[in-house]
Design a protein around this motif. Structure first.
Motif, mmCIF file in Angstrom:
data_model
loop_
_atom_site.group_PDB
_atom_site.id
_atom_site.type_symbol
_atom_site.label_atom_id
_atom_site.label_comp_id
_atom_site.label_asym_id
_atom_site.label_seq_id
_atom_site.Cartn_x
_atom_site.Cartn_y
_atom_site.Cartn_z
ATOM 1 N N ARG A 123 0.813 -1.215 0.000
ATOM 2 C CA ARG A 123 0.000 0.000 0.000
ATOM 3 C C ARG A 123 0.850 1.270 0.000
ATOM 4 O O ARG A 123 0.319 2.373 -0.050
ATOM 5 C CB ARG A 123 -0.906 0.014 1.236
ATOM 6 C CG ARG A 123 -1.829 -1.191 1.346
ATOM 7 C CD ARG A 123 -2.381 -1.318 2.742
ATOM 8 N NE ARG A 123 -1.303 -1.482 3.713
ATOM 9 C CZ ARG A 123 -1.483 -1.653 5.026
ATOM 10 N NH1 ARG A 123 -2.713 -1.672 5.506
ATOM 11 N NH2 ARG A 123 -0.461 -1.790 5.844
ATOM 12 N N VAL A 151 -8.477 -7.209 -0.462
ATOM 13 C CA VAL A 151 -7.764 -6.567 -1.572
ATOM 14 C C VAL A 151 -8.221 -7.044 -2.942
ATOM 15 O O VAL A 151 -7.880 -6.431 -3.955
ATOM 16 C CB VAL A 151 -6.240 -6.777 -1.440
ATOM 17 C CG1 VAL A 151 -5.721 -6.227 -0.129
ATOM 18 C CG2 VAL A 151 -5.854 -8.250 -1.588
ATOM 19 N N LEU A 179 -5.265 -1.073 -3.487
ATOM 20 C CA LEU A 179 -3.821 -1.029 -3.667
ATOM 21 C C LEU A 179 -3.456 -0.018 -4.758
ATOM 22 O O LEU A 179 -4.213 0.176 -5.707
ATOM 23 C CB LEU A 179 -3.281 -2.411 -4.034
ATOM 24 C CG LEU A 179 -3.474 -3.507 -2.977
ATOM 25 C CD1 LEU A 179 -2.875 -4.816 -3.454
ATOM 26 C CD2 LEU A 179 -2.856 -3.095 -1.648
#
Length: 277
Positions: A123, A151, A179
């Protein structure tokens, strides 16, 4: 539809068996957080652990034919084996230093008997920018299926493929915008995988988010940005011999960046699913 990466696409790290994973997290056991934990069932082919004078408990394991470890897989335990190393820091402090560096947006090398990789917080825009231009694709390492669901958009077949770990990674569609684009690059898909090596398990158990992972290889791999390497005292990297010609390779100290020579991919290994902290 699940699109799985070809087993030959990566220098695939073998996975720890479920029994060794339990040892790694057993606070009352002799191999709690031990970075070389493995047995005859999951030891990587041709892996050479640093020399160690085995304690009586480890010698007893090797003498008992019905147990999981023979002399060939005698890697020791926390009482007699090598310790974790992060540059000049050793032991539990080495793991804490590596976790702190990654958590602060740093880039870390990770090297054990199973794999030689570079990782950072998936991240962190700052860390990903430092890795821009690194050779090879980036994968995303998550602690467990719950984190994988945070994610990525996972179907039931996706989850099954992820847990079974028949290949090093499973190609999945990322959730937006969890992300940074630097992880996804030119595609919304990413190669997602669960921990497979002792150091991957130890790091993901102590970090709150996913890790971006690159397999360290190529002639210029030693030039990759790296704030330190989490490894094992006495564990030599391939290619180190030319820098320590006067010493046997197994005596070279870990913890610094040196070239890594790519080997042929080892057969993939699919341990049964286990739960980790």
């Amino acid at each position: 539809m699940v699109i799985s990466v070809s087993p030959g696409a990566w220098p695939s790290e073998r996975g720890l068996c479920s029994a060794c994973v339990r040892e790694l997290f057993d606070r009352a056991g002799r191999r709690y957080s031990y970075p070389l934990v493995c047995c005859d069932d999951c030891r990587p082919p041709a892996a050479e652990a640093p020399s160690a004078v085995l304690c009586e408990d480890c010698r007893r394991e090797c003498r008992e034919p019905d147990l999981r470890r023979s002399t060939s897989a005698a890697t020791g335990c926390t009482a007699c084996g090598p310790v974790l190393r992060w540059e000049a820091i050793t032991g539990a402090d080495a793991l804490a230093a590596a976790v702190a560096a990654i958590g602060a947006g740093g880039v870390a090398g990770v090297h054990d008997l199973f794999a030689d990789q570079v990782v950072c917080d998936a991240r962190s825009e700052q860390a990903l920018a430092r890795m821009d231009g690194a050779s090879g694709p980036v994968r995303v390492l998550v602690r467990n299926v719950s984190m994988a669901r945070e994610v990525a958009n996972l179907s039931v077949p996706d989850i099954r493929a992820l847990v079974e770990r028949a290949v090093p990674a499973t190609l999945v569609r990322l959730c937006e915008p969890v992300l940074p684009r630097a992880v996804r690059r030119a595609t919304p898909d990413v190669d997602l995988f669960l921990p497979r090596t002792p150091l991957q398990y130890l790091l993901t158990a102590r970090l709150d988010g996913p890790l971006a992972v690159w397999d360290r290889s190529g002639e210029r791999a030693d030039e990759w940005p790296c704030d330190g390497t989490l490894t094992v005292s006495g564990l030599a990297r391939a290619g180190r011999q030319r820098r320590t010609a006067a010493l046997p390779a197994r005596l070279a100290l870990g913890g610094t960046s040196t070239p890594f020579i790519r080997k042929e991919p080892a057969p993939s290994f699919a341990p049964s699913p286990v739960s980790t902290p």
